[in-house]
Design a protein around this motif. Structure first.
Motif, mmCIF file in Angstrom:
data_model
loop_
_atom_site.group_PDB
_atom_site.id
_atom_site.type_symbol
_atom_site.label_atom_id
_atom_site.label_comp_id
_atom_site.label_asym_id
_atom_site.label_seq_id
_atom_site.Cartn_x
_atom_site.Cartn_y
_atom_site.Cartn_z
ATOM 1 N N SER A 21 39.956 47.548 31.143
ATOM 2 C CA SER A 21 40.013 46.439 32.087
ATOM 3 C C SER A 21 39.839 46.925 33.525
ATOM 4 C CB SER A 21 41.345 45.696 31.956
ATOM 5 O OG SER A 21 41.495 45.163 30.662
ATOM 6 N N LEU A 22 40.351 48.126 33.808
ATOM 7 C CA LEU A 22 40.199 48.679 35.153
ATOM 8 C C LEU A 22 38.732 48.904 35.484
ATOM 9 C CD1 LEU A 22 41.452 49.858 37.723
ATOM 10 C CD2 LEU A 22 41.616 52.054 36.540
ATOM 11 N N GLY A 25 36.897 45.249 35.095
ATOM 12 C CA GLY A 25 37.311 44.321 36.138
ATOM 13 C C GLY A 25 36.758 44.671 37.501
ATOM 14 N N THR A 26 36.664 45.984 37.797
ATOM 15 C CA THR A 26 36.106 46.381 39.087
ATOM 16 C C THR A 26 34.586 46.304 39.105
ATOM 17 O OG1 THR A 26 36.266 48.681 38.325
ATOM 18 C CG2 THR A 26 38.024 47.863 39.747
ATOM 19 N N LEU A 146 46.463 41.639 46.827
ATOM 20 C CA LEU A 146 46.143 42.659 45.826
ATOM 21 C C LEU A 146 46.815 43.990 46.157
ATOM 22 C CD1 LEU A 146 42.367 41.951 45.134
ATOM 23 C CD2 LEU A 146 44.336 41.392 43.703
ATOM 24 N N ASN A 150 49.456 45.868 43.602
ATOM 25 C CA ASN A 150 49.283 47.251 43.144
ATOM 26 C C ASN A 150 50.446 48.143 43.550
ATOM 27 O OD1 ASN A 150 46.410 47.912 41.890
ATOM 28 N ND2 ASN A 150 46.133 46.278 43.396
ATOM 29 N N SER A 157 50.302 45.212 37.655
ATOM 30 C CA SER A 157 48.947 45.240 38.211
ATOM 31 C C SER A 157 47.911 45.335 37.109
ATOM 32 C CB SER A 157 48.799 46.416 39.178
ATOM 33 O OG SER A 157 49.007 47.651 38.520
ATOM 34 N N MET A 158 48.221 46.066 36.020
ATOM 35 C CA MET A 158 47.298 46.135 34.897
ATOM 36 C C MET A 158 47.184 44.784 34.198
ATOM 37 S SD MET A 158 45.657 48.993 34.356
ATOM 38 C CE MET A 158 45.358 48.902 36.117
ATOM 39 N N GLN A 161 44.943 42.774 36.248
ATOM 40 C CA GLN A 161 43.574 43.263 36.071
ATOM 41 C C GLN A 161 42.965 42.738 34.777
ATOM 42 O OE1 GLN A 161 42.064 45.393 38.409
ATOM 43 N NE2 GLN A 161 40.183 45.100 37.286
ATOM 44 N N MET A 165 39.765 40.229 34.540
ATOM 45 C CA MET A 165 38.585 40.674 33.820
ATOM 46 C C MET A 165 38.195 39.670 32.743
ATOM 47 S SD MET A 165 37.801 43.963 31.398
ATOM 48 C CE MET A 165 38.359 43.018 29.995
ATOM 49 N N ASN A 221 36.034 54.375 38.829
ATOM 50 C CA ASN A 221 37.399 54.180 39.325
ATOM 51 C C ASN A 221 38.470 54.715 38.383
ATOM 52 O OD1 ASN A 221 36.484 53.010 41.645
ATOM 53 N ND2 ASN A 221 36.979 50.915 41.067
#
Length: 249
Positions: A21-22, A25-26, A146, A150, A157-158, A161, A165, A221
């Motif tokens: 997802s990190l 999502g980014t 945001l 974080n 935060s996950m 995310q 996403m 990332n």
């Protein structure tokens, strides 16, 4: 007295779903919704724009595979900084992180936040362009929210995310389904002479690739949070999965 020195380490609270997802999502951000029109208008034809998108996706996938290997060998957070520190020394690493912290990352975050704010405030102004001050205020508020999320908790935060996403993937699925429906209905005019009026100059090709690669930005990332992964060897091997998914979309 105990002579053993204790090493400060981060909590490993990011699992496989959070890692994917990190990256996804980014990557699936405002760029994928704004860059296609710039790529198409710059390169001049639908066929050439599809070639640009495919080439950008291939480059990013190859680079992500390299980062996946680096992440399993050097299991320290920091991404490019730690890799350059290990290979080229502290001076080059300092120059990288100095330019990244002061110029590259703030400019990128500001651009993404402004794009997000533009979409958020657009429904409230109809056909009129929204005020610049309003867009900037919404963008600043989004950055602050945001940042606070974080800072509060890694798991929370996950979760945020993963939620965003999922929303962005659903939005892309709706767009893809809408495009397929239009093709089934016979709207195939863009594929007739699809390479006509293609701009083959260095300048338009460079700008098109720049926009395409910017849309894929975020694939690296995960290496900045290697020490927070529960099983880095598994999460890193899955690093190319969201890239392949994004390329297929």
């Amino acid at each position: 007295m105990d002579d053993k020195t204790q090493k400060l380490s981060l909590r490993r609270e990011v699992g496989l779903v959070g890692a994917v997802s990190l990256i996804g999502g980014t990557m699936i951000g405002s760029g994928i919704f704004m860059s296609p029109q710039t790529v198409l208008s710059t390169i001049g034809s639908p066929g050439a724009s599809l070639v640009v998108w495919a080439c950008c996706g291939l480059l990013v996938i190859l680079a992500s595979f390299c980062y996946a290997e680096l992440g399993t060998v050097i299991r320290e957070s920091g991404g490019e900084y730690i890799y350059i520190l290990k290979t080229s020394g502290p001076v080059v690493a300092f120059l990288l992180i100095f330019s990244s912290v002061l110029f590259v990352r703030p400019a990128s975050i500001a651009g993404i936040a402004l794009s997000f704010a533009q979409y958020v405030v657009a429904p409230f102004y109809g056909d009129c362009p929204p005020p610049v001050l309003t867009v900037k205020c919404v963008a600043a508020a989004a950055i602050l929210v945001l940042a606070i999320v974080n800072c509060l908790n890694v798991r929370f935060s996950m979760s945020v995310q993963v939620f965003f996403m999922t929303v962005k993937v659903l939005a892309l699925v709706v767009i893809i389904i809408g495009g397929v429906v239009m093709l089934i209905r016979g709207n195939t005019g863009s594929f007739e002479d699809s390479f006509e009026n293609t701009n083959l100059g260095i300048n338009p090709i460079g700008i098109a690739f720049y926009q395409g690669l910017w849309s894929y930005d975020g694939w690296n990332n995960l290496n900045s949070a290697t020490e927070e992964l529960k099983r880095p060897e598994v999460s890193k091997r899955m690093e190319g999965f969201p890239l392949i998914t994004a390329l297929s979309c």
